[in-house]
Write a protein that holds these residues in place. Structure first.
Motif, short mmCIF file in Angstrom:
data_model
loop_
_atom_site.label_atom_id
_atom_site.label_comp_id
_atom_site.label_asym_id
_atom_site.label_seq_id
_atom_site.Cartn_x
_atom_site.Cartn_y
_atom_site.Cartn_z
N ALA A 5 0.81 -1.22 0.00
CA ALA A 5 0.00 0.00 0.00
C ALA A 5 0.85 1.27 0.00
CB ALA A 5 -0.94 -0.01 1.19
N SER A 6 1.73 1.38 -0.98
CA SER A 6 2.46 2.64 -1.20
C SER A 6 3.02 2.63 -2.60
CB SER A 6 3.60 2.81 -0.18
OG SER A 6 4.75 2.08 -0.58
N LEU A 7 3.56 3.76 -3.00
CA LEU A 7 4.24 3.88 -4.28
C LEU A 7 5.72 3.62 -4.05
CD1 LEU A 7 2.42 7.07 -5.61
CD2 LEU A 7 1.95 4.68 -6.21
N LEU A 8 6.11 2.38 -4.09
CA LEU A 8 7.50 2.01 -3.83
C LEU A 8 8.43 2.72 -4.81
CD1 LEU A 8 7.00 -1.80 -3.15
CD2 LEU A 8 7.59 -0.05 -1.47
N PRO A 9 9.64 3.08 -4.31
CA PRO A 9 10.27 2.65 -3.06
C PRO A 9 9.93 3.51 -1.84
CG PRO A 9 11.85 3.92 -4.31
CD PRO A 9 10.61 3.82 -5.17
N ARG A 10 9.00 4.47 -1.97
CA ARG A 10 8.60 5.25 -0.81
C ARG A 10 7.71 4.40 0.11
NH1 ARG A 10 8.99 10.19 1.10
NH2 ARG A 10 7.29 11.26 2.17
N TRP A 11 8.01 4.44 1.37
CA TRP A 11 7.25 3.78 2.43
C TRP A 11 7.26 2.26 2.32
CZ3 TRP A 11 7.77 7.14 5.73
CH2 TRP A 11 7.41 8.47 5.57
N ARG A 12 8.47 1.71 2.21
CA ARG A 12 8.62 0.28 2.48
C ARG A 12 8.33 0.06 3.97
NH1 ARG A 12 14.59 -0.50 -0.31
NH2 ARG A 12 13.93 -0.35 -2.50
N GLY A 13 7.81 -1.12 4.30
CA GLY A 13 7.65 -1.43 5.71
C GLY A 13 6.21 -1.59 6.16
N ALA A 14 6.00 -1.53 7.48
CA ALA A 14 4.79 -2.04 8.11
C ALA A 14 3.59 -1.10 8.08
CB ALA A 14 5.10 -2.40 9.57
N ALA A 15 3.80 0.22 8.06
CA ALA A 15 2.68 1.15 8.20
C ALA A 15 2.69 2.22 7.12
CB ALA A 15 2.73 1.80 9.59
N ILE B 245 0.39 3.31 5.01
CA ILE B 245 -0.78 4.17 4.87
C ILE B 245 -0.70 5.33 5.87
CG2 ILE B 245 -3.30 4.26 5.09
CD1 ILE B 245 -3.35 1.32 4.16
N GLN B 246 -0.46 5.00 7.13
CA GLN B 246 -0.39 6.03 8.16
C GLN B 246 0.80 6.96 7.95
OE1 GLN B 246 -0.77 2.76 8.68
NE2 GLN B 246 -2.29 2.36 10.27
N ARG B 247 1.94 6.40 7.57
CA ARG B 247 3.13 7.25 7.42
C ARG B 247 2.99 8.23 6.27
NH1 ARG B 247 4.80 6.83 12.47
NH2 ARG B 247 5.55 4.74 13.02
N ALA B 248 2.29 7.84 5.22
CA ALA B 248 2.09 8.75 4.09
C ALA B 248 1.26 9.96 4.50
CB ALA B 248 1.44 8.02 2.93
N ILE B 249 0.18 9.74 5.26
CA ILE B 249 -0.65 10.85 5.72
C ILE B 249 0.12 11.69 6.73
CG2 ILE B 249 -2.78 11.48 6.92
CD1 ILE B 249 -4.03 8.91 5.86
N GLU B 250 0.79 11.03 7.66
CA GLU B 250 1.55 11.73 8.69
C GLU B 250 2.59 12.67 8.08
OE1 GLU B 250 3.94 10.62 12.82
OE2 GLU B 250 3.85 9.17 11.17
N ALA B 251 3.21 12.23 6.99
CA ALA B 251 4.26 13.03 6.34
C ALA B 251 3.69 14.13 5.46
CB ALA B 251 5.16 12.12 5.51
N GLY B 252 2.37 14.17 5.28
CA GLY B 252 1.77 15.19 4.43
C GLY B 252 1.89 14.90 2.95
N ASP B 253 2.05 13.62 2.57
CA ASP B 253 2.17 13.25 1.16
C ASP B 253 0.91 13.64 0.39
OD1 ASP B 253 4.57 12.19 1.94
OD2 ASP B 253 4.13 10.13 1.29
#
Length: 311
Positions: free
Chosen positions: A108-118, A120-128
């Motif tokens: 659930a991300s546009l790799l290679p951005r946000w590899r790993g466990a969370a 969805i949450q990290r994308a919103i948290e970062a303001g993507d």
């Protein structure tokens, strides 16, 4: 083509439903063991297990996949491909090599951005501005495999962790059918992930729930959205922990943690830069409420201070 499936939460269950609706034969479903949940802490099956049982599919729930014994059910069903979505277990090389066409993952991300466990949450948290789904060929690394399909999805200003999860689950379910159809026809080329732009979406810890009002208001507003509905954010006043669910940045300034205003429009708290107008709050043992209703049961006066987490 025999498609074994490995996944655990609702995000993965949506993909399994799509695979079954598309008519693919699913000889085995792998999912994590039942876990205690709810007030009674009774053992509950995963969302994926519930879908599998509804369709009469064989289910295996190993704690790990490290040994030949733990891998035996998958080896016995001899799948052509293993589809993996939010499974929660690492796949060793022996498992990656079991299916004739390998293992493909719905990430659930546009790799290679946000590899790993969370992601969805990290994308919103970062303001993507956008997220998306990447279908990838799995290798031994953490979300490092070659990309097979990729599609972007805008993150809207009112999206939170729950709404974006649901949109991406729907997109992932559609894309995995496209990928399987192409794979079956031998027309699914792989593209290596670029070295540039790699970020990691670490698993969310409980300690992250507490808002640090020394941070900027826009950053905290993003965190509120990202952590809704899980794990939620919190703030403490005189030792009472309040759940903080929604808010927006406003252009007011004072000492971080200071309540500047508390009325029907929200509870305005000063931040390191700007202020956060909290519009949905929850007291201990209570329900999530709009600010006006919350304040009737938990009055707050201007000048009240939220405690700041230890640095």
């Amino acid at each position: 083509m025999k498609v074994a499936f490995a996944g655990t939460p609702e995000f993965a269950a949506e993909a399994l439903r799509a695979i079954l609706s598309a008519g693919y034969a699913v000889p085995l479903v792998l999912t994590q063991p039942d876990r205690p949940a709810g007030r009674g802490m009774q053992l509950q099956p995963s969302a994926v297990k519930r879908v599998a049982l509804e369709h009469g599919l064989p289910v295996d729930q190993p704690e790990k996949l490290r040994t030949p014994e733990q891998q035996a059910a998958l080896a016995a069903c001899a799948p052509d491909v293993l589809v993996v979505a939010a499974y929660g277990l690492l796949l060793p090389q022996a498992v990656l090599e079991l299916p004739r066409l390998g293992c493909i993952n719905i990430h659930a991300s546009l790799l290679p951005r946000w590899r790993g466990a969370a992601p969805i949450q990290r994308a919103i948290e970062a303001g993507d501005a956008e997220s998306g789904i990447t279908i990838m060929q799995m290798d031994i690394g953490v979300d490092t495999g070659a990309m097979l399909l990729k599609e972007a999805l805008p993150i809207l200003p009112d999206d939170n962790g729950g709404s974006l999860h649901d949109k991406l689950a729907t997109l992932g379910a559609r894309m995995i059918i496209d990928a399987l159809d192409k794979l079956r026809n031998g027309a699914l080329p792989a593209t290596a992930q670029p070295d540039a732009g790699v970020t990691y979406a670490a698993k969310i810890s409980k300690a992250e729930s507490a808002l640090d009002f020394r941070l900027t208001a826009p950053r905290l507003a993003n965190k509120l959205r990202a952590f809704d509905p899980f794990p939620g954010c919190s703030g403490s006043i005189s030792g009472t922990v309040l759940k903080l669910w929604a808010g927006e940045a406003v252009d007011l300034h004072d000492e971080p943690g200071t309540v500047l205003r508390a009325d029907g429009s929200g509870v305005v708290v000063a931040c390191g830069s700007g202020a956060l107008r909290l519009t949905q709050l929850q007291k201990p043992g209570g329900k999530r409420l709009p600010a006006a209703d919350f304040l009737r049961g938990f009055p707050l006066a201007a000048g009240t201070r939220f405690e700041l987490p230890s640095a």
